[in-house]
Design an enzyme around this catalytic site. Structure first.
Site, PDB file in Angstrom:
ATOM      1  N   TYR A  12      44.935  54.278  43.740  1.00  0.00           N
ATOM      2  CA  TYR A  12      44.232  53.007  43.571  1.00  0.00           C
ATOM      3  C   TYR A  12      44.676  51.724  44.568  1.00  0.00           C
ATOM      4  O   TYR A  12      43.782  51.289  45.484  1.00  0.00           O
ATOM      5  CB  TYR A  12      44.667  52.420  42.175  1.00  0.00           C
ATOM      6  CG  TYR A  12      44.297  50.959  41.881  1.00  0.00           C
ATOM      7  CD1 TYR A  12      42.931  50.348  41.876  1.00  0.00           C
ATOM      8  CD2 TYR A  12      45.329  49.975  41.883  1.00  0.00           C
ATOM      9  CE1 TYR A  12      42.549  49.015  41.843  1.00  0.00           C
ATOM     10  CE2 TYR A  12      44.909  48.676  41.758  1.00  0.00           C
ATOM     11  CZ  TYR A  12      43.691  48.104  41.677  1.00  0.00           C
ATOM     12  OH  TYR A  12      43.438  46.976  41.612  1.00  0.00           O
TER      13      TYR A  12
HETATM   14  P1  NAD Z   1      36.961  44.597  35.540  1.00  0.00           P
HETATM   15  O1  NAD Z   1      36.899  45.935  35.374  1.00  0.00           O
HETATM   16  O2  NAD Z   1      37.152  43.971  34.236  1.00  0.00           O
HETATM   17  O3  NAD Z   1      35.904  44.112  36.503  1.00  0.00           O
HETATM   18  C1  NAD Z   1      35.448  44.793  37.587  1.00  0.00           C
HETATM   19  C2  NAD Z   1      33.858  44.592  37.220  1.00  0.00           C
HETATM   20  O4  NAD Z   1      33.111  45.220  38.416  1.00  0.00           O
HETATM   21  C3  NAD Z   1      33.418  45.288  36.155  1.00  0.00           C
HETATM   22  O5  NAD Z   1      32.758  44.433  35.106  1.00  0.00           O
HETATM   23  C4  NAD Z   1      32.323  46.365  36.790  1.00  0.00           C
HETATM   24  O6  NAD Z   1      31.412  46.692  35.905  1.00  0.00           O
HETATM   25  C5  NAD Z   1      32.096  45.947  38.008  1.00  0.00           C
HETATM   26  N1  NAD Z   1      31.750  46.974  38.811  1.00  0.00           N
HETATM   27  C6  NAD Z   1      32.632  48.037  39.306  1.00  0.00           C
HETATM   28  N2  NAD Z   1      31.973  48.653  40.190  1.00  0.00           N
HETATM   29  C7  NAD Z   1      30.560  48.128  40.655  1.00  0.00           C
HETATM   30  C8  NAD Z   1      29.668  48.241  41.469  1.00  0.00           C
HETATM   31  N3  NAD Z   1      29.736  49.197  42.258  1.00  0.00           N
HETATM   32  N4  NAD Z   1      28.476  47.453  41.662  1.00  0.00           N
HETATM   33  C9  NAD Z   1      28.590  46.440  40.565  1.00  0.00           C
HETATM   34  N5  NAD Z   1      29.900  46.073  39.848  1.00  0.00           N
HETATM   35  C10 NAD Z   1      30.615  47.089  39.733  1.00  0.00           C
HETATM   36  O7  NAD Z   1      38.419  44.201  36.477  1.00  0.00           O
HETATM   37  P2  NAD Z   1      39.353  42.915  36.607  1.00  0.00           P
HETATM   38  O8  NAD Z   1      40.494  43.329  36.166  1.00  0.00           O
HETATM   39  O9  NAD Z   1      38.504  41.961  36.293  1.00  0.00           O
HETATM   40  O10 NAD Z   1      39.512  43.226  38.377  1.00  0.00           O
HETATM   41  C11 NAD Z   1      38.580  42.384  39.180  1.00  0.00           C
HETATM   42  C12 NAD Z   1      38.941  42.735  40.691  1.00  0.00           C
HETATM   43  O11 NAD Z   1      40.174  42.355  40.712  1.00  0.00           O
HETATM   44  C13 NAD Z   1      39.074  44.243  40.904  1.00  0.00           C
HETATM   45  O12 NAD Z   1      38.505  44.095  42.475  1.00  0.00           O
HETATM   46  C14 NAD Z   1      40.519  44.710  40.593  1.00  0.00           C
HETATM   47  O13 NAD Z   1      40.712  45.872  41.649  1.00  0.00           O
HETATM   48  C15 NAD Z   1      41.311  43.305  41.436  1.00  0.00           C
HETATM   49  N6  NAD Z   1      42.660  43.126  40.623  1.00  0.00           N
HETATM   50  C16 NAD Z   1      42.713  43.109  39.394  1.00  0.00           C
HETATM   51  C17 NAD Z   1      44.113  42.993  38.863  1.00  0.00           C
HETATM   52  C18 NAD Z   1      44.357  42.805  37.475  1.00  0.00           C
HETATM   53  O14 NAD Z   1      45.468  42.738  37.051  1.00  0.00           O
HETATM   54  N7  NAD Z   1      43.198  42.610  36.628  1.00  0.00           N
HETATM   55  C19 NAD Z   1      45.002  42.924  39.905  1.00  0.00           C
HETATM   56  C20 NAD Z   1      44.911  43.248  41.084  1.00  0.00           C
HETATM   57  C21 NAD Z   1      43.471  43.120  41.681  1.00  0.00           C
END
Ligand code: NAD
Length: 756
Positions: free
Chosen positions: A168
């Site tokens: 990841y």
């Molecule tokens: P999440 O899974 O709740 O949200 C991601 C959204 O992206 C989902 O709703 C999914 O349906 C959508 N998605 C995925 N692939 C897609 C595509 N090809 N086209 C359109 N939509 C798509 O995750 P989150 O926790 O809200 O994280 C959001 C971002 O932040 C991510 O990129 C994640 O890597 C990053 N991030 C999150 C955290 C955390 O602790 N939550 C920490 C570091 C980084």
């Protein structure tokens, strides 16, 4: 409207009257994306949200996340996949893009799911950057992650070493580097924010706090990966939103910024806080820390301070908000105001133990029942409180050893007598029995309202008997996840493609199933490719590895179900296994001939297991022949076959999934005598295993003497001995664990390790 109070009170700290822009938020229905959308709308911006509602976790959460914004006049939602969408057609010059879409979570990024990570995090990002460049976006803010640092020295400095410890992390770092390249080489203004473990209302159900709170509130086990002393920089979601907005307004392109520093505490401390907030003690089950999880994280916050976005919400306060949100869902209240009410039947809102319903039509052989029993066993071992119900049409289900506490629902048995031809065991018409079975399946589904409905092998069941249940699931059980479990191989590619096309099964799976699990390995036989899955189905398909029965599922070996002769030096123990036994008599008779022909070479004992589905006539024939050959013991059917396999020197079996996997798991020399018609499945499997050096094939069909072929293969297999370590290492036998973990993940009871 309490959730909206949470947002306005704690999060957005805009500069006075910020200039208005059109914001494109990818991943808008996700945890962080949905909060950002609301904050942007509150500031007066126009917002376009893009989200594919990917199945990384149930879309019911995502629909609820975005419900409030969806009714807003300045918001448009594009339910589209960034890997396919022509984003440049959506963008206008001057737009600000917040790119949050992606596949998050560390644990699932190992193994075959990495393709999802690479697709969602790397390829989709590249497409967003291209579109942004083409349409002259004013700015792109990228959601990167603390996982790009791996085990870097603390506090993690933006200019310090970037050595991710999980796939990841590698995917997020790659996305970030792509952004850097587009800035450096082409001048696209990009700011990457490295987010440190985010929490708060709407946290993804696979994340640690979500799992902890749910488990403690339900009096269930809290699965803790590691000893709890790992330290994390937990960041409340409103602080993340503040940083995203600040990066859009004044972030310096090409300069990544950490967003963390809210609260650096140990995981054990967070559990203690949650216990206090929920008012209940946690029942903790510790498991070893999985690979990929950084030991500790802590952000250096100098750049964040310069951006004017230092976090404000401490862990006690932030967790209080998340607990309040989650308990409101458990009680079925809409405490948040921005949360849509939980849809009917959503288990999380009902406070009941989760339920998995497994179905197999069982019209031929024992394979489906055996596989589902093994899966039920894996589930039971991991989640003692889970309700598990097995819907089966097997006539021998009552005598079948089931894991403790698994309920059985019987379907009137029907036997397959020809391609797509079935005959009820009771003297009734097939249409009457089919209608009764369809009714039992649909009513059981509606009565139990399971979290997961796992269908083995046949997408529409026997003669379409599942159609009603699948329709009910779609219309009345929006939170039931419907999963199709497919064997490693069904039949020759062209046969399956033609049949599925004719029966409309591609569309059935597409419309009715949330996920397809293949109980095999993509490397050995790529079911999705061979059977022509459309791209949308390929994305919903996971290969789990082979499902091997656990010996813990067998009762203690009793009476005749053991090798009867004491073994003397040089003795060989040969096990002739017939699986269910329905059509195995010719194989057993030929194998007995082979054993007899080798008596001058081989000493010891042969045990024949006929299988519960062998006809009385066939049974009599096998027993008669066995009596004519010395040192043969015949067992009608065995529920302790693994114990027999474990003590055998050689296994001779047909090519059924379970027999083959059981012998290979025990690492025994194996001769497969596959059936080649009406399906080629067994022959194909046998040839694959032979190609890996895990078995020898002796065909029953074809010219000449089948017994001589079996005898030759037996001698060769015994000479070669157990499969070599490299050969054995090529086959993935961890399917039972993976399927259980995956299904439990769908019931949202086991959390991700605490990670970014
Ligand atoms: P999440 O899974 O709740 O949200 C991601 C959204 O992206 C989902 O709703 C999914 O349906 C959508 N998605 C995925 N692939 C897609 C595509 N090809 N086209 C359109 N939509 C798509 O995750 P989150 O926790 O809200 O994280 C959001 C971002 O932040 C991510 O990129 C994640 O890597 C990053 N991030 C999150 C955290 C955390 O602790 N939550 C920490 C570091 C980084």
């Amino acid at each position: 409207m309490r959730q909206r109070e949470v947002n306005t009170r704690l999060s957005t700290r805009p500069a006075a009257d910020p200039p208005l822009y059109r914001a494109i938020v990818t991943g808008a229905a996700g945890f962080i994306g949905s909060h950002l959308v609301e904050a942007l709308l509150e500031q007066g911006h126009e917002v376009v949200g893009v989200d594919a509602f990917t199945p990384s976790y149930p879309s019911v959460f995502k629909r609820a996340n975005i419900a409030w914004a969806s009714a807003h006049p300045r918001f448009d939602l594009l339910p589209a996949d960034l890997n396919e969408l022509a984003l440049d057609e959506v963008l206008c010059p001057g737009d600000v893009i917040f790119h949050l879409a992606g596949r998050a979570g560390v644990r699932a990024s190992w193994g075959q799911d990495f393709v999802d990570y690479s697709r969602a995090n790397v390829e989709a990002t590249q497409r967003v950057l291209e579109a942004a460049l083409k349409r002259q976006a004013a700015r792109v803010v990228l959601a990167s992650s603390s996982s790009v640092y791996g085990d870097a020295p603390l506090p993690m400095q933006e200019d310090g070493p970037l050595l991710p410890v999980s796939p990841y992390g590698v995917s997020k770092l790659t996305a970030e580097l792509l952004g850097r390249v587009y800035w450096k080489a082409l001048g696209l203004p990009i700011v990457a924010l490295r987010l440190f473990t985010v929490y708060g209302p709407r946290q993804r159900p696979d994340m640690a706090f979500h799992g902890f709170i749910d488990a403690i509130a339900h009096g269930q086990r809290v699965v803790l990966f590691g000893d709890g002393s790992q330290r994390r920089d937990f960041t409340f979601v409103s602080d993340i939103v503040t940083a995203l907005l600040a990066a859009a307004a004044r972030g310096e392109p090409g300069i990544p910024v950490n967003v963390g520093g809210g609260s650096s505490v140990t995981v054990a401390e967070t559990i203690a806080i949650i216990e206090r907030l929920v008012g209940r003690k946690a029942f903790i089950e510790q498991r070893p820390a999985p690979p990929g999880d950084a030991r500790d994280t802590q952000a250096s916050t100098d750049r964040l301070e310069t951006l004017g976005a230092l976090p404000r919400v401490g862990i006690e306060e932030g967790l209080a908000h998340q607990v309040e949100w989650q308990l409101a869902r458990v009680r079925g209240h809409n405490a948040s105001g921005t949360m849509a009410p939980s849809p009917p039947g959503e288990r999380v809102s009902e406070g009941r133990a989760a339920h998995v319903l497994l179905y197999s039509h069982d019209t031929y052989g024992l394979g489906h029942l055996r596989r589902n029993t093994t899966i039920a066993h894996g589930l039971r071992q991991r989640a003692p409180q889970l309700h598990i119900t097995l819907l089966t049409g097997s006539p021998v289900a009552d005598q079948w050893p089931l894991p403790e506490g698994v309920s059985l629902v019987h379907l009137p048995p029907v036997v397959k007598v020809g391609p797509d031809e079935y005959q009820p065991i009771e003297p009734r018409s097939l249409s009457a029995v089919r209608a009764e079975r369809a009714g039992i399946i649909a009513s059981t589904l509606l009565r139990l309202r399971p979290d997961v409905f796992l269908v083995d092998h046949a997408p529409l069941g026997m003669k379409g008997e599942l159609a009603l249940a699948l329709q009910m699931a779609r219309e009345k059980l929006p939170s039931t996840r419907v999963v199709l479990g497919l064997r490693d191989i069904l039949d020759a590619s062209e046969v399956v493609r033609t049949a599925w096309e004719a029966q409309g099964l591609y569309a059935t799976i597409e419309n009715s199933y949330d996920q397809v699990l293949v109980y095999g390995s993509r490397e050995l036989f790529d079911v999705a490719h061979e059977y022509g899955f459309p791209e949308s189905l390929v994305r919903r398909t996971r290969f789990t590895g082979y499902i091997a029965k656990d010996r813990g599922l067998e009762p203690a070996v009793r009476g005749r179900e053991a090798w009867s002769r004491a073994r003397r030096a040089g003795d060989r123990r040969i096990l002739l296994m017939a699986g269910g036994g329905g059509d195995a008599a010719p194989m057993l008779l030929a194998a007995l001939d082979a054993w007899e022909s080798l008596r001058h070479l081989l000493f010891g004992e042969a045990v024949v297991v006929m299988g519960p589905l062998m006809s009385p006539t066939d049974r009599a024939a096998v027993e008669r022949r066995a009596h004519q050959v010395s040192n043969v013991q015949v067992i009608g059917s065995s529920t302790t076959v693994l114990s027999l396999v474990a003590a055998a020197d050689l296994v001779v079996s047909m090519g059924g999934y379970n027999s083959v996997v059981e012998a290979i798991t025990a690492r025994k020399p194996l001769v497969i005598c596959p059936r080649a018609a009406p399906r080629r499945e067994q022959l194909m499997r046998a040839e694959i295993m032979a190609g890996l050096g895990l078995a020898r094939v002796a065909r029953l069909d074809g010219d000449g003497d089948a017994a001589a072929r079996i005898a030759d293969a037996m001698i060769a297999a015994l000479k070669a001995g157990p499969p070599s370590t490299p050969a054995w290492g090529t086959i993935d036998l961890r399917g039972a664990e993976r399927v259980a973990d995956f299904l439990l993940g769908m019931t949202q009871r086991i959390s991700e390790p605490v990670a970014a």
